[in-house]
Design an enzyme around this catalytic site. Structure first.
Site, PDB file in Angstrom:
ATOM      1  N   ASP A 176       0.905  -1.150   0.000  1.00 34.24           N
ATOM      2  CA  ASP A 176       0.000   0.000   0.000  1.00 34.24           C
ATOM      3  C   ASP A 176       0.938   1.192   0.000  1.00 34.24           C
ATOM      4  O   ASP A 176       1.572   1.482   1.008  1.00 34.24           O
ATOM      5  CB  ASP A 176      -0.887   0.013   1.249  1.00 34.24           C
ATOM      6  CG  ASP A 176      -1.870   1.178   1.224  1.00 34.24           C
ATOM      7  OD1 ASP A 176      -1.419   2.324   0.986  1.00 34.24           O
ATOM      8  OD2 ASP A 176      -3.072   0.967   1.435  1.00 34.24           O
ATOM      9  N   HIS A 177       1.056   1.858  -1.131  1.00 34.81           N
ATOM     10  CA  HIS A 177       2.158   2.821  -1.236  1.00 34.81           C
ATOM     11  C   HIS A 177       2.001   3.998  -0.270  1.00 34.81           C
ATOM     12  O   HIS A 177       2.963   4.689   0.011  1.00 34.81           O
ATOM     13  CB  HIS A 177       2.383   3.265  -2.687  1.00 34.81           C
ATOM     14  CG  HIS A 177       1.437   4.321  -3.167  1.00 34.81           C
ATOM     15  ND1 HIS A 177       0.180   4.040  -3.605  1.00 34.81           N
ATOM     16  CD2 HIS A 177       1.568   5.658  -3.264  1.00 34.81           C
ATOM     17  CE1 HIS A 177      -0.426   5.160  -3.962  1.00 34.81           C
ATOM     18  NE2 HIS A 177       0.396   6.172  -3.767  1.00 34.81           N
ATOM     19  N   HIS A 240      -5.746   2.939   1.075  1.00 40.78           N
ATOM     20  CA  HIS A 240      -4.913   4.044   1.562  1.00 40.78           C
ATOM     21  C   HIS A 240      -5.537   4.795   2.739  1.00 40.78           C
ATOM     22  O   HIS A 240      -4.892   5.028   3.760  1.00 40.78           O
ATOM     23  CB  HIS A 240      -4.645   5.058   0.444  1.00 40.78           C
ATOM     24  CG  HIS A 240      -4.086   4.454  -0.815  1.00 40.78           C
ATOM     25  ND1 HIS A 240      -3.154   3.445  -0.803  1.00 40.78           N
ATOM     26  CD2 HIS A 240      -4.315   4.717  -2.130  1.00 40.78           C
ATOM     27  CE1 HIS A 240      -2.838   3.114  -2.046  1.00 40.78           C
ATOM     28  NE2 HIS A 240      -3.538   3.874  -2.873  1.00 40.78           N
TER      29      HIS A 240
HETATM   30  C1  BG6 Z   1      -3.333   4.871  -6.414  1.00 42.14           C
HETATM   31  C2  BG6 Z   1      -4.666   4.955  -7.091  1.00 42.14           C
HETATM   32  O1  BG6 Z   1      -3.301   3.789  -5.534  1.00 42.14           O
HETATM   33  O2  BG6 Z   1      -3.082   6.070  -5.704  1.00 42.14           O
HETATM   34  C3  BG6 Z   1      -4.714   6.149  -8.015  1.00 42.14           C
HETATM   35  O3  BG6 Z   1      -4.924   3.768  -7.816  1.00 42.14           O
HETATM   36  C4  BG6 Z   1      -4.320   7.404  -7.301  1.00 42.14           C
HETATM   37  O4  BG6 Z   1      -6.013   6.296  -8.579  1.00 42.14           O
HETATM   38  C5  BG6 Z   1      -3.021   7.225  -6.523  1.00 42.14           C
HETATM   39  O5  BG6 Z   1      -4.155   8.431  -8.257  1.00 42.14           O
HETATM   40  C6  BG6 Z   1      -2.755   8.410  -5.632  1.00 42.14           C
HETATM   41  O6  BG6 Z   1      -1.477   8.296  -5.075  1.00 42.14           O
HETATM   42  P1  BG6 Z   1      -0.703   9.588  -4.552  1.00 42.14           P
HETATM   43  O7  BG6 Z   1       0.559   9.011  -3.978  1.00 42.14           O
HETATM   44  O8  BG6 Z   1      -0.489  10.475  -5.728  1.00 42.14           O
HETATM   45  O9  BG6 Z   1      -1.592  10.232  -3.525  1.00 42.14           O
END
Ligand code: BG6
Length: 488
Positions: A176-177, A240
């Site tokens: 989960d980044h 997230h």
């Molecule tokens: C991803 C989603 O996990 O997270 C995308 O699939 C989204 O739709 C992205 O744009 C958002 O990541 P960040 O790091 O830019 O907030």
């Protein structure tokens, strides 16, 4: 120091995620000396490319996604040398597995292998089964699964079961980044290293919490994924935002051992008050963007972005009110929201404290507010009431901020979230990855909301691109006399 040497085998090696995130992240870690010079990155995908052709594509991707100042020619060429390519359909038993095996066999079987599945989740089980049948799953093998793990509890269980037949749970890294973001990890430091906050971190002092992940981009070229059984709730909230909620709400873990932390997060997910299908109109707001203006430019609607003649009930915005049934959080709503094509790109947590019970001043002190800015402008800000320095005959209060901007405070480049996560897999440290029971608990809470929506219990509201979402989101808070950050 460098991590132990490894082979990173990426399925979906020509895809967007690999080019935009994985290769740049590995490049930065290589540049900082953390990737051993004999490590290998083996991309696989169906396209029939030679190694040289793949390397050329990868080099282009680095140029597209990394500032020129970080691309020293010598470092780039040494990094590109770590790349290999095998044309292979990972979901097919009869594909070109021999070439992958031959390549892997050039190194001892004790070498760490990371199988990174950057493909459609529907293929995860098949790929793992093929890896296992081909005898490629060694004691030192791990598998990384990108989100989304399924589209509801049943499909998530099916994926977890099929991967689990070939890899033990402690070798499965569900990414989960958001957990790779420094500012999200900093929630743990902020709370458990600073008694000044943690002592107040309960319903005694906190009125409500809001967690926002707003984006200005639309669905871009990802309509096929996004519109097909995804949408904002599945794409952002299930993973997230619920993870951030867990870190904000969890009790202190006994240590930074991965399972101690994950046990505390799981308790939060279990304590979420269910939102029944018939209650979605009370607890949720969902929207879809229309034409509008973002950063001074006119942009099309979601339907226009999907293509001509398409209709869709998919939500590109969600706001909801979550409640945590626990001693610590009784009566403290946690408002979560996320959306595409919103007014600003901004991910943040706002902790709204209760106001002072009494005032001896000419005006009422404003309630303190702690803002944890996840991105951009990473930092922490606390609003405090101070004496208005203007000389008058009464003691009047004025709000001012205590503000830490991390980039200025530490004078470092903020690493991309994948940089930390990709090497944590090699290190075998699962602290920032999602355990199977967390995925299940999250879906268990999300599923009834999806059911309520599918029965149209809460209408899909349009909102103009470049705004903070539909009116319903504002009403959700107004019922309790609360405000979203931009309205405060
Ligand atoms: C991803 C989603 O996990 O997270 C995308 O699939 C989204 O739709 C992205 O744009 C958002 O990541 P960040 O790091 O830019 O907030």
């Amino acid at each position: 120091p460098p991590v132990d040497t490894f082979d990173y085998i990426v399925f979906g090696g020509t895809g967007d995620l690999t080019m935009r995130k994985l290769l740049p992240a590995l490049y930065y870690r290589f540049r900082d000396g953390q990737v051993p010079t004999d490590a290998r990155i083996i991309a696989t995908a169906r396209s029939p490319l030679s190694r040289e052709e793949y390397q050329a594509r990868a080099q282009q991707a680095l140029h597209d996604h990394i500032p020129a100042s970080a691309l020293e020619a010598d470092t780039v060429s040494r990094f590109i040398n770590l790349l290999y390519y095998v044309s292979l359909n990972g979901a097919e038993a009869q594909s070109n597995w021999a070439d992958l095996r031959a390549l892997l066999d050039r190194e001892p079987a004790t070498r760490i292998r990371v199988y990174y599945l950057a493909t459609s989740p529907a293929l995860y089980g098949q790929i793992c089964e093929n890896l296992s049948k081909q005898g490629l799953v060694t004691e030192q093998s791990r598998v990384v699964l990108e989100k989304p793990i399924g589209t509801d509890l049943d499909s998530a269980n099916a994926i977890n079961d099929s991967v689990g037949r070939h890899f033990p749970e402690n070798h499965i890294f569900r990414i989960d980044h958001y957990l790779g973001k420094e500012t999200v990890q900093n929630l743990i430091a902020l709370r458990f290293a600073n008694p000044v906050f943690e002592r107040l971190w309960t319903s005694d002092a906190i009125d409500y919490v809001q967690i926002t992940a707003a984006e200005t981009v639309g669905v871009e070229g990802r309509g096929a994924y996004y519109d097909n059984k995804s949408g904002c709730l599945r794409d952002m909230i299930q993973n997230h935002l619920l993870q951030v909620l867990c870190l904000v709400a969890m009790d202190p873990p006994v240590s930074l051992d991965a399972d101690s932390v994950r046990n505390e997060k799981l308790k939060v997910l279990h304590a979420l008050k269910p939102i029944n299908p018939s209650e979605v109109a009370i607890y949720t707001s969902r929207g879809q963007y229309m034409r509008g203006h973002v950063n001074g430019q006119t942009v099309g609607s979601y339907l226009e972005d999907l293509g001509e003649g398409v209709t869709s009930e998919t939500e590109t915005f969600v706001a909801l009110k979550a409640e945590i049934l626990s001693w610590r959080w009784g009566n403290v709503p946690f408002y979560l929201r996320s959306g595409k094509r919103m007014a600003e790109k901004c991910s943040e947590v706002v902790i709204q404290f209760k106001s002072a019970p009494w005032t001896i001043f000419a005006n009422k002190p404003a309630a303190n507010r702690l803002i944890i800015r996840i991105q951009p402008d990473e930092g922490v800000m606390l609003s405090v009431s101070t004496k208005d320095p203007t000389p008058t005959d009464s003691l009047t209060l004025r709000e001012a901020d205590i503000n830490i901007e991390f980039e200025k405070a530490f004078n470092i480049r903020y690493p991309d979230s994948y940089e930390r996560l990709l090497l944590d897999v090699v290190r075998g440290d699962p602290i920032l990855f999602i355990r199977r029971d967390e995925v299940e608990a999250a879906w268990k809470w999300i599923d009834p909301i999806l059911q309520g929506w599918s029965k149209n219990e809460a209408p899909l509201e349009p909102y103009p691109a470049g705004t903070w979402g539909p009116e319903g989101a504002r009403n959700l808070l107004a019922q309790s006399g609360h405000l979203w950050h931009e309205d405060m």
